[in-house]
Write a protein that holds these residues in place. Structure first.
Motif, PDB file in Angstrom:
ATOM      1  N   ALA A 224      57.120 106.167  93.643  1.00  0.00           N
ATOM      2  CA  ALA A 224      57.423 107.600  93.675  1.00  0.00           C
ATOM      3  C   ALA A 224      58.270 107.883  94.918  1.00  0.00           C
ATOM      4  O   ALA A 224      58.414 107.023  95.793  1.00  0.00           O
ATOM      5  N   LEU A 225      58.824 109.081  94.956  1.00  0.00           N
ATOM      6  CA  LEU A 225      59.682 109.496  96.077  1.00  0.00           C
ATOM      7  C   LEU A 225      59.073 110.734  96.730  1.00  0.00           C
ATOM      8  O   LEU A 225      58.781 111.719  96.020  1.00  0.00           O
ATOM      9  N   LEU A 226      58.866 110.695  98.029  1.00  0.00           N
ATOM     10  CA  LEU A 226      58.352 111.878  98.723  1.00  0.00           C
ATOM     11  C   LEU A 226      59.465 112.916  98.808  1.00  0.00           C
ATOM     12  O   LEU A 226      60.528 112.658  99.380  1.00  0.00           O
ATOM     13  N   ALA A 227      59.228 114.088  98.204  1.00  0.00           N
ATOM     14  CA  ALA A 227      60.279 115.117  98.145  1.00  0.00           C
ATOM     15  C   ALA A 227      60.039 116.231  99.149  1.00  0.00           C
ATOM     16  O   ALA A 227      60.972 116.918  99.565  1.00  0.00           O
ATOM     17  N   PHE A 236      51.609 104.985  96.218  1.00  0.00           N
ATOM     18  CA  PHE A 236      52.796 104.576  95.456  1.00  0.00           C
ATOM     19  C   PHE A 236      53.780 103.846  96.363  1.00  0.00           C
ATOM     20  O   PHE A 236      53.956 104.232  97.523  1.00  0.00           O
ATOM     21  N   GLU A 237      54.435 102.807  95.824  1.00  0.00           N
ATOM     22  CA  GLU A 237      55.584 102.215  96.518  1.00  0.00           C
ATOM     23  C   GLU A 237      56.695 103.268  96.521  1.00  0.00           C
ATOM     24  O   GLU A 237      56.674 104.191  95.709  1.00  0.00           O
ATOM     25  N   HIS A 238      57.682 103.069  97.419  1.00  0.00           N
ATOM     26  CA  HIS A 238      58.691 104.123  97.582  1.00  0.00           C
ATOM     27  C   HIS A 238      59.930 103.879  96.736  1.00  0.00           C
ATOM     28  O   HIS A 238      60.539 102.808  96.821  1.00  0.00           O
ATOM     29  N   ALA A 252      70.374  97.313  89.528  1.00  0.00           N
ATOM     30  CA  ALA A 252      69.481  96.142  89.395  1.00  0.00           C
ATOM     31  C   ALA A 252      68.029  96.569  89.649  1.00  0.00           C
ATOM     32  O   ALA A 252      67.122  96.188  88.896  1.00  0.00           O
ATOM     33  N   ARG A 253      67.806  97.384  90.691  1.00  0.00           N
ATOM     34  CA  ARG A 253      66.434  97.863  90.964  1.00  0.00           C
ATOM     35  C   ARG A 253      65.936  98.722  89.805  1.00  0.00           C
ATOM     36  O   ARG A 253      64.781  98.670  89.407  1.00  0.00           O
ATOM     37  N   HIS A 254      66.869  99.519  89.266  1.00  0.00           N
ATOM     38  CA  HIS A 254      66.500 100.446  88.207  1.00  0.00           C
ATOM     39  C   HIS A 254      66.024  99.719  86.946  1.00  0.00           C
ATOM     40  O   HIS A 254      65.097 100.167  86.277  1.00  0.00           O
ATOM     41  N   ARG A 255      66.646  98.589  86.643  1.00  0.00           N
ATOM     42  CA  ARG A 255      66.208  97.824  85.461  1.00  0.00           C
ATOM     43  C   ARG A 255      64.727  97.456  85.592  1.00  0.00           C
ATOM     44  O   ARG A 255      63.960  97.549  84.652  1.00  0.00           O
ATOM     45  N   GLU A 256      64.340  97.080  86.806  1.00  0.00           N
ATOM     46  CA  GLU A 256      62.947  96.700  87.062  1.00  0.00           C
ATOM     47  C   GLU A 256      62.039  97.944  86.985  1.00  0.00           C
ATOM     48  O   GLU A 256      60.952  97.903  86.413  1.00  0.00           O
ATOM     49  N   LEU A 257      62.515  99.050  87.551  1.00  0.00           N
ATOM     50  CA  LEU A 257      61.711 100.286  87.527  1.00  0.00           C
ATOM     51  C   LEU A 257      61.493 100.766  86.093  1.00  0.00           C
ATOM     52  O   LEU A 257      60.402 101.207  85.725  1.00  0.00           O
ATOM     53  N   ASN A 258      62.549 100.668  85.312  1.00  0.00           N
ATOM     54  CA  ASN A 258      62.468 101.102  83.925  1.00  0.00           C
ATOM     55  C   ASN A 258      61.484 100.214  83.144  1.00  0.00           C
ATOM     56  O   ASN A 258      60.701 100.699  82.329  1.00  0.00           O
ATOM     57  N   ARG A 259      61.510  98.915  83.454  1.00  0.00           N
ATOM     58  CA  ARG A 259      60.594  97.976  82.804  1.00  0.00           C
ATOM     59  C   ARG A 259      59.138  98.317  83.172  1.00  0.00           C
ATOM     60  O   ARG A 259      58.263  98.414  82.321  1.00  0.00           O
ATOM     61  N   LEU A 260      58.924  98.556  84.477  1.00  0.00           N
ATOM     62  CA  LEU A 260      57.578  98.918  84.950  1.00  0.00           C
ATOM     63  C   LEU A 260      57.082 100.185  84.261  1.00  0.00           C
ATOM     64  O   LEU A 260      55.932 100.273  83.833  1.00  0.00           O
ATOM     65  N   TYR A 261      57.978 101.185  84.171  1.00  0.00           N
ATOM     66  CA  TYR A 261      57.599 102.464  83.576  1.00  0.00           C
ATOM     67  C   TYR A 261      57.208 102.274  82.114  1.00  0.00           C
ATOM     68  O   TYR A 261      56.204 102.801  81.648  1.00  0.00           O
ATOM     69  N   GLN A 262      58.021 101.468  81.404  1.00  0.00           N
ATOM     70  CA  GLN A 262      57.711 101.250  79.986  1.00  0.00           C
ATOM     71  C   GLN A 262      56.431 100.465  79.810  1.00  0.00           C
ATOM     72  O   GLN A 262      55.672 100.712  78.874  1.00  0.00           O
ATOM     73  N   GLU A 263      56.168  99.520  80.738  1.00  0.00           N
ATOM     74  CA  GLU A 263      54.898  98.774  80.669  1.00  0.00           C
ATOM     75  C   GLU A 263      53.717  99.724  80.836  1.00  0.00           C
ATOM     76  O   GLU A 263      52.659  99.528  80.266  1.00  0.00           O
TER      77      GLU A 263
END
Ligand SMILES: O=C(O)CCC(=O)C(=O)O
Length: 269
Positions: A224-227, A236-238, A252-263
């Protein structure tokens, strides 16, 4: 509470009663058109962005909207001074397509352990009855978790087609929004939307905000992102906010984030 958030105290009462708040103007028509142009430029460069998780890590426009001071003032009035942006995603229904969203409650499948959460849905094109704007059932957030059936319906935008049966649709309110206006809804509020029967794209930016005390219990990793304010919990990791559009490292980071989210969100109850 900040001065900006104090202005939303009355609306916060209404939100606690109804489980949503709408319409709230966040940006003007011209600005909304500009953000739509930026999205469409990004789509031309990167391909389909509909329902991709965490787009604020690859594009500046959704980051600016998710952290817009006016949006954060509303969220602060609803959640308190410490605010995490958990997810930012475009929900796009192309003209005259069957894509729809069945009756559901967000908190049933996100794996979060509490209810200190609110979603903003910001219109970047007209969202109305013809284009398939959201419908919400006032007060349904106070009745807690409802049983969901997984349907696997291809036309359903939700990953698992999760559906609550037997919703009294006569109690639902239509939630039309002009470009630049937003609705805010609670994670237990029953909501749905019908297909887009208009000739324009129906484009919404959906932002999910959490109080930092929330915890992910369905997956060992989440980000998550602290807003605004401080995160005294560190659950949460940042997420790294986009500083330019579609930078290869961010992609490249986003591909991993998207995978995590879908999991996390795309499987199980
Ligand atoms: O975009 C839609 O029609 C539905 C959005 C939705 O389900 C949500 O924002 O939680």
């Amino acid at each position: 509470m900040s001065k900006g958030a104090r202005r939303w105290a009355l609306e916060a009462e209404r939100y606690r009663r109804d489980g949503f708040l709408s319409p709230v103007r966040i940006i003007g028509h011209g600005e909304a058109a500009d953000h739509r142009r930026k999205l469409e430029r990004a789509e031309a460069a990167a391909g389909n962005l509909h329902y991709q998780a965490k787009v604020h890590t690859i594009l500046r426009s959704p980051l600016q909207l998710a952290t817009h001071p006016r949006a954060l003032d509303v969220v602060e009035a609803l959640l308190g001074p410490n605010i995490l942006v958990w997810n930012v995603t475009y929900i796009i229904k192309e003209p005259r397509t069957p894509a729809h969203v069945s009756w559901h409650q967000d908190l049933t499948y996100w794996g979060l352990d509490g209810e200190d959460q609110v979603s903003m849905w910001l219109a970047l094109s007209p969202a109305n009855e013809t284009s398939g704007c959201m419908r919400l059932v006032p007060g349904s957030h106070r009745e807690g978790r409802r049983g969901h059936r997984l349907t696997g319906d291809e036309a359903n935008v939700l990953f698992q087609g999760q559906t609550v049966d037997g919703v009294d649709e006569s109690a639902a309110e239509l939630c039309p929004l002009q470009p630049g206006e937003a609705s805010f809804h609670h994670g237990w509020t029953l909501h749905a939307s019908l297909p887009n029967r208009s000739d324009d794209r129906r484009i919404g930016l959906n932002v999910q905000y959490l109080a930092p005390r929330m915890r992910q219990v369905k997956h060992s990793r989440d980000t998550a992102l602290l807003a605004r304010g401080v995160d005294e919990f560190g659950h949460f990791e940042h997420d790294i906010p986009a500083t330019e559009d579609l930078h290869p490292d961010a992609l490249a980071r986003h591909r991993e984030l998207n995978r995590l989210y879908q999991e996390t969100v795309g499987r199980g109850p």
